[in-house]
Write an enzyme that holds these catalytic residues in place. Structure first.
Site, PDB file in Angstrom:
ATOM      1  N   LYS A  70       0.837  -1.213   0.000  1.00 22.11           N
ATOM      2  CA  LYS A  70       0.000   0.000   0.000  1.00 22.11           C
ATOM      3  C   LYS A  70       0.866   1.255   0.000  1.00 22.11           C
ATOM      4  CE  LYS A  70      -1.713   1.522   4.112  1.00 22.11           C
ATOM      5  NZ  LYS A  70      -1.322   2.935   4.300  1.00 22.11           N
ATOM      6  N   ASN A  71       1.868   1.276   0.873  1.00 17.10           N
ATOM      7  CA  ASN A  71       2.660   2.498   1.035  1.00 17.10           C
ATOM      8  C   ASN A  71       3.609   2.760  -0.135  1.00 17.10           C
ATOM      9  OD1 ASN A  71       1.352   2.936   3.385  1.00 17.10           O
ATOM     10  ND2 ASN A  71       3.106   2.540   4.739  1.00 17.10           N
ATOM     11  N   ARG A 103      -4.422  10.681   4.942  1.00 18.91           N
ATOM     12  CA  ARG A 103      -3.338  11.649   5.001  1.00 18.91           C
ATOM     13  C   ARG A 103      -2.408  11.580   3.790  1.00 18.91           C
ATOM     14  NH1 ARG A 103       0.271  14.459   8.230  1.00 18.91           N
ATOM     15  NH2 ARG A 103       2.347  13.941   7.535  1.00 18.91           N
ATOM     16  N   CYS A 121      -4.787  13.166  13.224  1.00 20.14           N
ATOM     17  CA  CYS A 121      -5.241  11.813  12.929  1.00 20.14           C
ATOM     18  C   CYS A 121      -5.026  10.978  14.175  1.00 20.14           C
ATOM     19  CB  CYS A 121      -4.520  11.233  11.731  1.00 20.14           C
ATOM     20  SG  CYS A 121      -2.921  10.598  12.124  1.00 20.14           S
ATOM     21  N   ARG A 132       0.891  14.609  13.240  1.00 17.28           N
ATOM     22  CA  ARG A 132       1.345  14.394  11.864  1.00 17.28           C
ATOM     23  C   ARG A 132       1.272  15.667  11.019  1.00 17.28           C
ATOM     24  NH1 ARG A 132      -0.698   8.533   9.893  1.00 17.28           N
ATOM     25  NH2 ARG A 132       1.298   8.441   8.874  1.00 17.28           N
ATOM     26  N   PRO A 133       2.098  16.660  11.345  1.00 19.36           N
ATOM     27  CA  PRO A 133       2.097  17.904  10.560  1.00 19.36           C
ATOM     28  C   PRO A 133       2.676  17.693   9.166  1.00 19.36           C
ATOM     29  CG  PRO A 133       3.877  17.913  12.159  1.00 19.36           C
ATOM     30  CD  PRO A 133       3.111  16.651  12.390  1.00 19.36           C
ATOM     31  N   ASP A 172       4.792  20.221   7.865  1.00 19.22           N
ATOM     32  CA  ASP A 172       5.778  21.301   7.754  1.00 19.22           C
ATOM     33  C   ASP A 172       7.000  20.905   6.917  1.00 19.22           C
ATOM     34  OD1 ASP A 172       6.094  19.568  10.025  1.00 19.22           O
ATOM     35  OD2 ASP A 172       7.781  20.801  10.657  1.00 19.22           O
ATOM     36  N   LEU A 173       7.409  19.647   7.003  1.00 20.54           N
ATOM     37  CA  LEU A 173       8.608  19.234   6.261  1.00 20.54           C
ATOM     38  C   LEU A 173       8.346  19.203   4.755  1.00 20.54           C
ATOM     39  CD1 LEU A 173       9.744  16.343   8.627  1.00 20.54           C
ATOM     40  CD2 LEU A 173      10.603  18.682   8.562  1.00 20.54           C
ATOM     41  N   ASP A 202       5.151   0.734  12.060  1.00 23.45           N
ATOM     42  CA  ASP A 202       3.960   0.030  11.567  1.00 23.45           C
ATOM     43  C   ASP A 202       3.903  -1.429  12.019  1.00 23.45           C
ATOM     44  OD1 ASP A 202       3.053   2.311  10.368  1.00 23.45           O
ATOM     45  OD2 ASP A 202       3.517   1.712   8.312  1.00 23.45           O
ATOM     46  N   ILE A 245       8.508   7.241  16.807  1.00 24.27           N
ATOM     47  CA  ILE A 245       8.113   7.941  15.573  1.00 24.27           C
ATOM     48  C   ILE A 245       6.825   8.760  15.768  1.00 24.27           C
ATOM     49  CG2 ILE A 245       7.583   7.671  13.099  1.00 24.27           C
ATOM     50  CD1 ILE A 245      10.373   6.671  13.709  1.00 24.27           C
ATOM     51  N   ARG A 283      -8.342  -0.749   5.224  1.00 24.24           N
ATOM     52  CA  ARG A 283      -7.468   0.251   4.597  1.00 24.24           C
ATOM     53  C   ARG A 283      -6.152  -0.373   4.151  1.00 24.24           C
ATOM     54  NH1 ARG A 283      -5.725   4.510   8.279  1.00 24.24           N
ATOM     55  NH2 ARG A 283      -4.473   4.848   6.426  1.00 24.24           N
TER      56      ARG A 283
HETATM   57  C1  UD1 Z   1       4.528   6.882   6.328  1.00 26.54           C
HETATM   58  C2  UD1 Z   1       3.679   5.631   6.189  1.00 26.54           C
HETATM   59  C3  UD1 Z   1       3.187   5.164   7.548  1.00 26.54           C
HETATM   60  C4  UD1 Z   1       4.353   4.995   8.507  1.00 26.54           C
HETATM   61  C5  UD1 Z   1       5.223   6.241   8.547  1.00 26.54           C
HETATM   62  C6  UD1 Z   1       6.497   6.048   9.352  1.00 26.54           C
HETATM   63  C7  UD1 Z   1       2.703   5.938   3.986  1.00 26.54           C
HETATM   64  C8  UD1 Z   1       1.501   6.213   3.180  1.00 26.54           C
HETATM   65  N1  UD1 Z   1       2.545   5.948   5.324  1.00 26.54           N
HETATM   66  O1  UD1 Z   1       3.692   7.897   6.862  1.00 26.54           O
HETATM   67  O2  UD1 Z   1       2.505   3.919   7.368  1.00 26.54           O
HETATM   68  O3  UD1 Z   1       3.852   4.744   9.807  1.00 26.54           O
HETATM   69  O4  UD1 Z   1       5.616   6.614   7.200  1.00 26.54           O
HETATM   70  O5  UD1 Z   1       7.222   4.972   8.865  1.00 26.54           O
HETATM   71  O6  UD1 Z   1       3.770   5.679   3.469  1.00 26.54           O
HETATM   72  N2  UD1 Z   1       6.533  14.710  10.489  1.00 26.54           N
HETATM   73  C9  UD1 Z   1       6.634  16.045  10.788  1.00 26.54           C
HETATM   74  N3  UD1 Z   1       6.436  16.948   9.776  1.00 26.54           N
HETATM   75  C10 UD1 Z   1       6.144  16.547   8.491  1.00 26.54           C
HETATM   76  C11 UD1 Z   1       6.061  15.187   8.209  1.00 26.54           C
HETATM   77  C12 UD1 Z   1       6.260  14.277   9.235  1.00 26.54           C
HETATM   78  O7  UD1 Z   1       6.906  16.442  11.920  1.00 26.54           O
HETATM   79  O8  UD1 Z   1       5.988  17.420   7.627  1.00 26.54           O
HETATM   80  C13 UD1 Z   1       6.745  13.723  11.571  1.00 26.54           C
HETATM   81  C14 UD1 Z   1       5.529  12.853  11.831  1.00 26.54           C
HETATM   82  O9  UD1 Z   1       4.609  13.494  12.684  1.00 26.54           O
HETATM   83  C15 UD1 Z   1       6.170  11.636  12.455  1.00 26.54           C
HETATM   84  C16 UD1 Z   1       7.489  11.529  11.710  1.00 26.54           C
HETATM   85  O10 UD1 Z   1       7.736  12.815  11.143  1.00 26.54           O
HETATM   86  O11 UD1 Z   1       6.413  11.871  13.793  1.00 26.54           O
HETATM   87  C17 UD1 Z   1       7.533  10.506  10.597  1.00 26.54           C
HETATM   88  O12 UD1 Z   1       6.413  10.684   9.755  1.00 26.54           O
HETATM   89  P1  UD1 Z   1       6.452  10.342   8.197  1.00 26.54           P
HETATM   90  O13 UD1 Z   1       7.635   9.470   7.917  1.00 26.54           O
HETATM   91  O14 UD1 Z   1       6.301  11.591   7.423  1.00 26.54           O
HETATM   92  O15 UD1 Z   1       5.143   9.474   8.053  1.00 26.54           O
HETATM   93  P2  UD1 Z   1       4.162   9.419   6.809  1.00 26.54           P
HETATM   94  O16 UD1 Z   1       4.899   9.667   5.549  1.00 26.54           O
HETATM   95  O17 UD1 Z   1       2.952  10.227   7.102  1.00 26.54           O
END
Ligand code: UD1
Length: 431
Positions: free
Chosen positions: A22-23, A99, A123, A128-129, A131-132, A312, A334, A404
């Site tokens: 899926k991812n 998301r 969520c 899960r912001p 900003d990055l 996960d 995480i 999902r």
């Molecule tokens: C993806 C996976 C999800 C998995 C996660 C971590 C998909 C569709 N989903 O989610 O199943 O649990 O990776 O392996 O691939 N963060 C920020 N700012 C941002 C983006 C992220 O602070 O702009 C933080 C998040 O809150 C979290 C961490 O970074 O604490 C990692 O998140 P991220 O790797 O971005 O997760 P996703 O891509 O949403």
């Protein structure tokens, strides 16, 4: 709304064919926005999240056709054509359901010069912001505005290559920036990039489309932008989280499962954890045979970005550790709110104490069936795994979480000996 009825106690034996990830499939589908030519994806799993993204892309005017497999050996395919000018707005109604919809942001901006995406909002597993994602695209020259719950990005002409250092590892932000940088003018370097196998798969597909990306599998990705990308055909990698979940199912039930078509390097941290707990793991060609050992020992685990232990897989190992011999410790680094399965596991007899981001499990718990509620995708799988070994019946409500991310869950589990059925739920979910 459906519920799952699981009667525990059966030993799982046999083989499970692992579905496409899926991812990996979600960002690959978004990559189709980078070109006006067709992107053909095979091994796309049939899951609610894939349907949600399909609805979003179709809402943007993207044409998606599915070709069914004609025989057992061939795979069904999605042919995705975003045409000359896809819509550039991703509305709240669809984005709020998933998301990962944010992954349309980078590709739309890079190709169309404009993208407007609803903020995903909070969520179940934390803030899960994004900003990055925003900071990375700004580095490439995008002008970003936040208004009325939407984030809008615009750029005059093409994005410009730049040096993007990620302050923390983000899978989604790495994917968004990678896709956008593929069409930028000049070179982009992403440092501290995520290294998940799904990122490697995206890079392989983008390179087939004509992108020039090097550094696959490392934390430094170098992208030499090109003016346009073409169509391509690509097969989605297998789902390492699904495979890991079935590996835990084999061990928790004292059984043995052959996981078909998954390579160990994609899920080494989970396999190592199983080995540490006393299970046996035998890679055989394209498959992995996972079996329970003579005893199940305790474990100490900390979630980390790949190649570390996957967040996960945390809920599934929580279920396993609750029936293991002795005290286990599981730390979640995480996501800040990813222990929602703990109260439900406790209702099934697990002894778990939580202190901040650390869960301590007494182990040796004799689990019993109960009515429990699924709270997020992986938490739900943790409950299903606990139910497989619990005495009596467990009813899991809000099964839409499992739909999902786990393709044909009941079918696959039943085929290896589980007692599991789907029943109609009377009440409606409140979220
Ligand atoms: C993806 C996976 C999800 C998995 C996660 C971590 C998909 C569709 N989903 O989610 O199943 O649990 O990776 O392996 O691939 N963060 C920020 N700012 C941002 C983006 C992220 O602070 O702009 C933080 C998040 O809150 C979290 C961490 O970074 O604490 C990692 O998140 P991220 O790797 O971005 O997760 P996703 O891509 O949403």
């Amino acid at each position: 709304m459906d519920r799952l009825l699981i009667t525990g106690g059966n030993t799982l034996l046999g083989e499970v064919t692992i579905s496409g990830a899926k991812n990996a499939a979600l960002p690959l589908m978004c990559a189709a926005l980078l070109t006006d030519q067709p992107l053909i994806l095979s091994n796309v799993p049939e899951l609610a999240d894939i349907t949600t993204l399909r609805n979003l892309l179709e809402h943007m005017g993207v044409e998606i056709n599915k070709t069914e497999a004609t025989d057992a050996g061939s795979k069904s395919k999605l042919e995705i054509r975003s045409g000359a000018s896809p819509e550039t707005t991703a509305p709240y109604d669809i984005v709020r359901q998933m998301r990962a919809s944010i992954l349309v942001f980078g590709p739309l901006l890079a190709r169309m010069g404009r993208a407007k995406v609803s903020l995903p909002g909070g969520c179940a597993i934390g803030n899960r912001p994004i900003d990055l994602h925003i900071r990375g695209l700004e580095k490439l020259g995008a002008k970003i505005e936040l208004e009325d719950g939407y984030v809008t990005a615009t750029v005059d002409g093409r994005l410009k290559g730049s040096h993007v250092h990620m302050p923390l590892v983000s899978v989604g932000a790495t994917e968004n920036i990678l896709m956008a940088a593929s069409l930028a003018k000049g070179q982009t370097i992403i440092d501290n990039a995520a290294r998940e196998p799904e990122i490697d798969d995206l890079i392989s597909c983008l390179n087939k489309m004509g992108a020039r990306i090097s550094g696959k599998g490392t934390e430094r990705l170098i992208i030499d932008g090109v003016e346009s990308l073409s169509g391509a055909s690509h097969s989605v990698i297998p789902d390492r989280i699904e495979a890991g979940s079935y590996a835990v199912a084999a061990v928790i039930t004292g059984g043995s499962l052959r996981l078909k078509q998954i390579s160990p390097h994609m899920m080494q941290a989970s396999l190592n954890a199983l080995l540490d707990m006393g299970a046996t793991v035998e890679p055989e060609g394209q498959d992995i045979l996972v079996s329970a050992g003579s005893r199940l020992g305790c474990i100490s685990l900390k979630t980390q970005p790949f190649p570390g232990f996957a967040t996960d897989m945390q809920a599934q190992f929580m279920a396993l550790a609750s029936v293991a011999e002795g005290m286990s410790v599981i730390s979640e680094t995480i996501f800040e709110n990813r222990f929602m399965h703990v109260p439900e596991l406790r209702r099934m007899g697990a002894e778990i104490a939580v202190n901040g981001a650390v869960a301590s499990l007494a182990g040796n718990s004799k689990l019993y069936g109960a009515e429990v509620m699924a709270t997020d995708l992986r938490a739900s799988m943790g409950l299903a795994l606990a139910a497989l070994v619990a005495s009596g019946e467990t009813i899991i409500s809000r099964v839409y979480h499992l739909d999902r991310g786990y393709e044909k869950l009941e079918e696959k589990l039943r085929a290896v000996g589980a007692s599991i059925e789907r029943i109609q739920e009377q009440d409606k979910p409140s979220d």
